[in-house]
Design a protein around this motif. Structure first.
Motif, mmCIF file in Angstrom:
data_model
loop_
_atom_site.group_PDB
_atom_site.id
_atom_site.type_symbol
_atom_site.label_atom_id
_atom_site.label_comp_id
_atom_site.label_asym_id
_atom_site.label_seq_id
_atom_site.Cartn_x
_atom_site.Cartn_y
_atom_site.Cartn_z
ATOM 1 N N PHE A 169 53.654 5.781 39.183
ATOM 2 C CA PHE A 169 52.169 5.441 40.409
ATOM 3 C C PHE A 169 51.102 5.397 38.353
ATOM 4 C CE2 PHE A 169 55.038 7.479 43.630
ATOM 5 C CZ PHE A 169 54.096 6.381 44.720
ATOM 6 N N HIS A 170 50.839 4.369 38.914
ATOM 7 C CA HIS A 170 49.058 4.933 38.003
ATOM 8 C C HIS A 170 47.587 4.124 38.618
ATOM 9 C CE1 HIS A 170 49.856 4.661 33.789
ATOM 10 N NE2 HIS A 170 50.778 3.971 34.669
ATOM 11 N N SER A 171 46.359 4.072 38.908
ATOM 12 C CA SER A 171 45.618 3.422 39.754
ATOM 13 C C SER A 171 44.184 3.058 38.475
ATOM 14 C CB SER A 171 45.631 4.419 40.762
ATOM 15 O OG SER A 171 46.019 4.779 41.852
ATOM 16 N N GLY A 172 43.256 2.513 38.932
ATOM 17 C CA GLY A 172 42.347 1.708 37.596
ATOM 18 C C GLY A 172 42.026 2.408 37.195
ATOM 19 N N ASN A 207 49.603 10.168 34.583
ATOM 20 C CA ASN A 207 50.137 10.198 33.226
ATOM 21 C C ASN A 207 48.815 9.311 32.674
ATOM 22 O OD1 ASN A 207 51.110 7.580 30.794
ATOM 23 N ND2 ASN A 207 52.093 6.985 32.454
ATOM 24 N N HIS A 208 47.996 8.899 33.591
ATOM 25 C CA HIS A 208 46.762 9.178 33.081
ATOM 26 C C HIS A 208 46.133 10.306 34.292
ATOM 27 C CE1 HIS A 208 47.228 4.735 31.975
ATOM 28 N NE2 HIS A 208 46.927 5.659 30.599
ATOM 29 N N GLY A 209 44.904 11.254 33.537
ATOM 30 C CA GLY A 209 44.665 11.990 34.134
ATOM 31 C C GLY A 209 43.634 12.374 35.548
ATOM 32 N N THR A 255 40.347 13.413 33.105
ATOM 33 C CA THR A 255 40.151 12.168 31.953
ATOM 34 C C THR A 255 41.648 11.447 31.926
ATOM 35 O OG1 THR A 255 40.232 13.983 30.381
ATOM 36 C CG2 THR A 255 37.573 13.314 31.373
ATOM 37 N N ARG A 256 41.503 10.403 31.624
ATOM 38 C CA ARG A 256 41.937 9.603 30.768
ATOM 39 C C ARG A 256 43.120 10.291 30.348
ATOM 40 N NH1 ARG A 256 43.845 4.230 32.543
ATOM 41 N NH2 ARG A 256 44.502 2.736 30.636
ATOM 42 N N THR A 257 42.676 10.438 29.396
ATOM 43 C CA THR A 257 43.166 11.236 27.933
ATOM 44 C C THR A 257 43.309 12.380 27.942
ATOM 45 O OG1 THR A 257 41.066 10.743 26.759
ATOM 46 C CG2 THR A 257 42.989 8.688 26.977
HETATM 47 ZN ZN LIG Z 1 46.779 4.643 34.415
#
Ligand SMILES: [Zn+2]
Length: 334
Positions: free
Chosen positions: A148-151, A62-64, A104-106
């Motif tokens: 799933f996410h992480s930092g 979801n965030h790269g 990257t996040r975005t």
């Molecule tokens: Zn995330």
């Protein structure tokens, strides 16, 4: 725009959601650009189905720049035997695929943060189109959603699965049962500081059982956190009655985020000195980090103090911070 007035999604799946067996395909999102006039973004998707039964929607990326989810889900899509499945598992290991490919996040295409782009738009940016497809095509199929996410590159977390406090207490209880089943070392009753536009919120408003994670961070994954992700996804599928066989439950400890006082933000620019490591106990008033000015010698550091008793659940990852950066998150041990 009213949902009924929205045009259909431009995204075309190359898989069928009601077909038994294993399918590896794509969500093909038309994206005309300099290097590919009638080109598309090809978002990998797997569908593993065996007869009727509940549907799980499993997502990472979801965030790269968060890797436990994509590692566990690419692996699961490759290895899961449909004979062990009752129902349907939809796996999208890298939701914001352009961001995932860029690390990257975005999104590098439109700077879209997918988890702030929901419910999305079929006629919007590439990131908004991805969000819209999940909102209108994938989420309605799901009984349970695990995202799933992480930092990422800028935060690091103690490994936890989480769900949110909800108005519907039956839905909330079922989400926390699924969090417990995931059996990460920590389980979190999570408070969001910025819930508008989140995938989580959209799914929860549709009545779905929604489980998320924060399993580490720093823009990489560790052996320990990948093992937690792989074990957790199988535990949740087993808990949902979708996979059979042996699973490995472990002890989990519950954390609470009772208020915004959990979060500490930098007001200064400089080099951060962590005074407490992840998972360590903190007490109210304790200095958990210092921010050293780096322009000259002789200047005193700014002090970041814990505003409650608990453990250090998350911390800023890179060594340099600027005003507004989230530098620490405390969790209250239940
Ligand atoms: Zn995330």
């Amino acid at each position: 725009m009213l949902a009924s007035l929205m045009p259909p999604s431009p995204i075309v799946p190359t898989v069928a959601f009601d077909k038994d067996g294993v399918q590896h395909g794509f969500l093909r999102l038309p994206y005309s650009r300099d290097d590919s006039a009638w080109g598309s973004v090809m978002i990998p998707i797997a569908v593993i189905r065996n007869g009727s039964g509940p549907t799980a929607l499993l997502t990472g990326g979801n965030h790269g720049d968060e890797y436990e989810g994509p590692i566990a889900l690419f692996d699961l899509a490759r290895t899961l035997d449909p004979r062990d499945v009752s129902g349907t598992i939809i796996i999208v290991p890298a939701m914001n695929y352009p961001a995932f490919r860029a690390g990257t996040r975005t999104s590098p295409i439109d700077k879209g943060n997918l988890n702030r782009s929901f419910p999305g738009r079929p006629d919007g940016t590439v990131t908004q189109k991805i969000a819209d497809y999940f909102t209108r095509e994938l989420l309605p199929r799901a009984d349970i959603v695990l995202d799933f996410h992480s930092g990422g590159k800028t935060l690091d977390f103690v490994p936890f699965a989480a769900a949110h406090i909800l108005a519907d207490k039956t839905q909330e209880a079922r989400a926390f049962e699924a969090v417990k089943a995931f059996s990460a070392p920590w389980s979190m009753r999570m408070l969001e500081i910025d819930a508008v536009g989140m995938y989580d919120t959209t799914a929860e408003e549709m009545g779905k059982i929604f489980v998320t994670t924060e399993l580490g961070g720093g823009g990489t994954a560790r052996a320990e956190t990948v093992a937690i992700a792989k074990r957790g996804v199988m535990n949740v599928l087993h808990h949902s009655g979708i996979v059979s066989g042996k699973v490995e439950h472990r002890e989990t400890r519950w954390l609470d985020m009772p208020s915004g006082d959990c979060f500490a933000f930098a007001e200064d620019e400089g080099m951060i000195e962590t005074m407490t490591d992840l998972g360590d106990p903190v007490t109210k008033g304790q200095i958990i980090a210092r921010i050293h000015p780096v322009g000259r010698t002789g200047a005193a550091p700014a002090e970041i103090r814990a505003k409650m008793d608990g453990i250090l659940a998350a911390r800023h990852f890179p060594g340099l911070v600027k005003p507004g950066d989230c530098v620490a998150v405390a969790g209250v041990v239940e």
